[in-house]
Design a protein around this motif. Structure first.
Motif, PDB file in Angstrom:
ATOM      1  N   ALA A 165       0.597  -1.681   0.243  1.00 58.19           N
ATOM      2  CA  ALA A 165       0.236   0.738   0.502  1.00 58.19           C
ATOM      3  C   ALA A 165       1.127   0.829  -0.110  1.00 58.19           C
ATOM      4  O   ALA A 165       0.809   2.566  -0.535  1.00 58.19           O
ATOM      5  CB  ALA A 165      -1.115  -0.243   0.975  1.00 58.19           C
ATOM      6  N   LEU A 166       2.018   1.125   1.383  1.00 56.50           N
ATOM      7  CA  LEU A 166       2.426   2.400   1.080  1.00 56.50           C
ATOM      8  C   LEU A 166       2.987   2.772  -0.447  1.00 56.50           C
ATOM      9  O   LEU A 166       3.961   3.395  -0.619  1.00 56.50           O
ATOM     10  CB  LEU A 166       3.945   2.544   1.737  1.00 56.50           C
ATOM     11  N   GLU A 167       3.680   1.861  -1.527  1.00 52.13           N
ATOM     12  CA  GLU A 167       4.166   1.654  -2.933  1.00 52.13           C
ATOM     13  C   GLU A 167       3.448   2.626  -3.656  1.00 52.13           C
ATOM     14  O   GLU A 167       4.017   2.951  -4.913  1.00 52.13           O
ATOM     15  CB  GLU A 167       5.140   0.717  -3.151  1.00 52.13           C
ATOM     16  N   ALA A 168       2.131   2.193  -3.035  1.00 51.01           N
ATOM     17  CA  ALA A 168       1.260   2.920  -4.418  1.00 51.01           C
ATOM     18  C   ALA A 168       1.426   4.006  -4.337  1.00 51.01           C
ATOM     19  O   ALA A 168       1.130   4.982  -5.756  1.00 51.01           O
ATOM     20  CB  ALA A 168       0.069   2.350  -3.999  1.00 51.01           C
ATOM     21  N   PRO A 169       1.644   4.586  -3.488  1.00 50.87           N
ATOM     22  CA  PRO A 169       1.580   6.733  -4.325  1.00 50.87           C
ATOM     23  C   PRO A 169       2.922   6.652  -5.207  1.00 50.87           C
ATOM     24  O   PRO A 169       3.367   7.117  -6.088  1.00 50.87           O
ATOM     25  CB  PRO A 169       1.793   7.460  -3.181  1.00 50.87           C
ATOM     26  N   ALA A 170       4.354   6.556  -4.311  1.00 50.28           N
ATOM     27  CA  ALA A 170       5.360   6.605  -5.521  1.00 50.28           C
ATOM     28  C   ALA A 170       6.514   5.645  -4.332  1.00 50.28           C
ATOM     29  O   ALA A 170       6.108   4.467  -3.815  1.00 50.28           O
ATOM     30  CB  ALA A 170       6.213   7.806  -4.450  1.00 50.28           C
ATOM     31  N   GLY A 171       7.786   5.243  -4.989  1.00 53.22           N
ATOM     32  CA  GLY A 171       8.952   4.788  -4.074  1.00 53.22           C
ATOM     33  C   GLY A 171       8.983   4.775  -2.602  1.00 53.22           C
ATOM     34  O   GLY A 171       8.850   5.709  -2.151  1.00 53.22           O
ATOM     35  N   VAL A 172       9.546   3.572  -2.287  1.00 52.44           N
ATOM     36  CA  VAL A 172      10.072   4.550  -1.005  1.00 52.44           C
ATOM     37  C   VAL A 172      11.235   3.811  -0.781  1.00 52.44           C
ATOM     38  O   VAL A 172      12.033   2.634  -1.228  1.00 52.44           O
ATOM     39  CB  VAL A 172       8.551   3.494   0.016  1.00 52.44           C
ATOM     40  N   LYS A 173      11.496   4.381   0.645  1.00 53.57           N
ATOM     41  CA  LYS A 173      12.653   3.767   1.332  1.00 53.57           C
ATOM     42  C   LYS A 173      12.673   3.666   2.603  1.00 53.57           C
ATOM     43  O   LYS A 173      12.719   4.913   3.660  1.00 53.57           O
ATOM     44  CB  LYS A 173      13.987   5.015   1.285  1.00 53.57           C
ATOM     45  N   PHE A 174      13.282   2.679   3.100  1.00 57.37           N
ATOM     46  CA  PHE A 174      12.930   2.644   4.767  1.00 57.37           C
ATOM     47  C   PHE A 174      14.575   3.300   4.861  1.00 57.37           C
ATOM     48  O   PHE A 174      15.691   2.716   5.085  1.00 57.37           O
ATOM     49  CB  PHE A 174      12.427   1.276   5.236  1.00 57.37           C
ATOM     50  N   VAL A 175      14.531   4.282   5.991  1.00 55.77           N
ATOM     51  CA  VAL A 175      15.731   4.584   6.684  1.00 55.77           C
ATOM     52  C   VAL A 175      16.240   4.935   7.610  1.00 55.77           C
ATOM     53  O   VAL A 175      16.722   5.081   8.276  1.00 55.77           O
ATOM     54  CB  VAL A 175      16.059   6.427   6.056  1.00 55.77           C
ATOM     55  N   GLY A 176      15.116   3.624   8.580  1.00 51.40           N
ATOM     56  CA  GLY A 176      15.732   2.984  10.045  1.00 51.40           C
ATOM     57  C   GLY A 176      14.205   2.972  11.066  1.00 51.40           C
ATOM     58  O   GLY A 176      13.222   3.529  10.566  1.00 51.40           O
ATOM     59  N   GLU A 177      15.254   2.918  12.031  1.00 53.43           N
ATOM     60  CA  GLU A 177      14.014   2.741  13.413  1.00 53.43           C
ATOM     61  C   GLU A 177      13.845   3.736  14.203  1.00 53.43           C
ATOM     62  O   GLU A 177      13.039   3.593  15.106  1.00 53.43           O
ATOM     63  CB  GLU A 177      13.964   1.235  13.533  1.00 53.43           C
ATOM     64  N   ASP A 178      14.814   4.036  14.366  1.00 52.50           N
ATOM     65  CA  ASP A 178      14.699   5.785  14.872  1.00 52.50           C
ATOM     66  C   ASP A 178      13.610   6.783  14.541  1.00 52.50           C
ATOM     67  O   ASP A 178      13.993   6.508  12.665  1.00 52.50           O
ATOM     68  CB  ASP A 178      15.794   6.852  14.618  1.00 52.50           C
ATOM     69  N   PRO A 179      12.389   6.614  15.237  1.00 56.24           N
ATOM     70  CA  PRO A 179      11.345   7.149  14.282  1.00 56.24           C
ATOM     71  C   PRO A 179      11.165   9.251  13.880  1.00 56.24           C
ATOM     72  O   PRO A 179      10.941   9.330  12.726  1.00 56.24           O
ATOM     73  CB  PRO A 179       9.632   8.003  15.310  1.00 56.24           C
ATOM     74  N   GLY A 180      12.662   9.067  13.736  1.00 55.87           N
ATOM     75  CA  GLY A 180      13.185  10.613  13.420  1.00 55.87           C
ATOM     76  C   GLY A 180      13.804  11.124  12.586  1.00 55.87           C
ATOM     77  O   GLY A 180      13.503  11.967  12.130  1.00 55.87           O
ATOM     78  N   HIS A 181      14.308   9.455  12.033  1.00 58.81           N
ATOM     79  CA  HIS A 181      14.856   9.417  10.737  1.00 58.81           C
ATOM     80  C   HIS A 181      14.148  10.244   9.904  1.00 58.81           C
ATOM     81  O   HIS A 181      15.393  10.512   8.601  1.00 58.81           O
ATOM     82  CB  HIS A 181      15.626   8.067  10.930  1.00 58.81           C
ATOM     83  N   ALA A 182      13.479   9.560   8.944  1.00 61.66           N
ATOM     84  CA  ALA A 182      12.650  10.351   8.187  1.00 61.66           C
ATOM     85  C   ALA A 182      12.521  11.867   8.394  1.00 61.66           C
ATOM     86  O   ALA A 182      12.870  12.147   7.426  1.00 61.66           O
ATOM     87  CB  ALA A 182      11.258   9.374   7.886  1.00 61.66           C
ATOM     88  N   ALA A 183      12.376  12.088   8.638  1.00 65.57           N
ATOM     89  CA  ALA A 183      11.960  13.745   8.955  1.00 65.57           C
ATOM     90  C   ALA A 183      13.326  13.939   8.789  1.00 65.57           C
ATOM     91  O   ALA A 183      13.852  15.184   8.320  1.00 65.57           O
ATOM     92  CB  ALA A 183      11.254  14.085   9.969  1.00 65.57           C
TER      93      ALA A 183
END
Length: 307
Positions: A165-183
């Protein structure tokens, strides 16, 4: 515009109904683009927006529209996605909802500290949490050829369970389990973009008054040059990782600092204010004065750190 309900005619009903349901709170330009991407991919979609009129067109395209965030969250069996103005908006919208047992995916632009606080907020209320940073503009959503993607961090199991579901709008990149890392990645990338835009603005200011100089032609040269120079990011990353700031240097800091004089003189001659460039030039000058002229640019990173 092609309406989704028309484009789905003939689609296998079992395939459509087997897609993960998505609940979306927030229908600004980005939220609406996300909504249409999920509908086109066959995901059952429930939407809520503070201004109900924005949800009307999506209802005609197959979305289920609800009146309150609480109703939207209560009925969610898949990810609850937030795409709102800011963290304060997220706080307000979720205040009267029960997120216990829900999967919360926050795509609202926030700081790393806000993302970590929101993750703790979700955990305290029995929810799983992912934070996301959208590296795209609305027109890039649902169009993989444009190269847009969404960064995610936080609960990896949650990310993997809803990856389709997350890939439907755009590609995805998981950048870590620290929830602040995406931001953090999001803001760092946008900061680099802002600096690039500053340089582009200065460059156009230099050439704008010249008769016979075509801005479109100059833009082609500028794009090619910036692309060629982007490889220095890998050079800097290697130096920062190793701590060897003189390793693999292609242009020394002393040479670049000396070349800055020509940049400043030309700006003066062209009646262009150099203020977009001078703060960085000052960092370079300071690093050279400290005896590091044989380095590349990596050492200037340390000058920006306040610790």
């Amino acid at each position: 515009m092609v309406r989704v309900h028309s484009s789905l005619i003939g689609m296998d009903t079992h395939t459509t109904s087997s897609r993960t349901p998505v609940t979306l709170l927030g229908l600004g330009d980005m939220g609406t683009a996300l909504a249409r991407a999920w509908l086109l991919a066959g995901h059952p979609l429930t939407v809520w927006n503070r201004s109900p009129q924005k949800a009307g067109p999506l209802a005609g395209e197959g979305a289920r529209v609800v009146a309150t965030p609480a109703e939207a969250v209560a009925s969610a069996t898949g990810p609850v996605v937030l795409c709102l103005l800011d963290d304060a908006s997220v706080e307000e919208v979720l205040r009267a909802t029960d997120v216990n047992g829900k999967d919360v995916v926050n795509l609202t632009t926030s700081t790393p500290a806000e993302a970590r606080r929101r993750a703790r907020w979700a955990e305290e209320r029995g929810a799983r949490f992912l934070d996301g940073g959208i590296m795209a503009v609305p027109s890039m959503i649902g169009r993989p050829e444009t190269g847009g993607y969404i960064l995610y961090s936080g609960d990896r199991a949650l990310f993997e369970s809803h990856r389709e579901a997350l890939e439907a709008p755009a590609g995805v990149k998981f950048v870590g389990e620290d929830p602040g890392h995406a931001a953090l990645h999001d803001i760092a990338l946008l900061s680099a973009m802002t600096g690039m835009f500053a340089g582009i603005t200065h460059a156009f200011a230099l050439v704008r008054p010249e008769k016979g100089l075509d801005p479109a032609g100059f833009a082609t040269l500028l794009t090619e040059w910036l692309g060629a120079m982007s490889g220095m990011t890998h050079e800097m990353a290697a130096q920062l990782a190793s701590g060897a700031y003189t390793q693999g240097v292609t242009s020394s800091l002393a040479m670049m600092a000396a070349g800055n004089e020509a940049l400043l003189a030309t700006a003066e001659n062209q009646s262009v204010d150099p203020r977009l460039l001078t703060p960085f030039m000052e960092l370079m000058r300071r690093r050279v004065a400290q005896g590091h002229g044989n380095e590349g640019l990596a050492g200037t990173v340390d000058l920006l750190r306040s610790e």
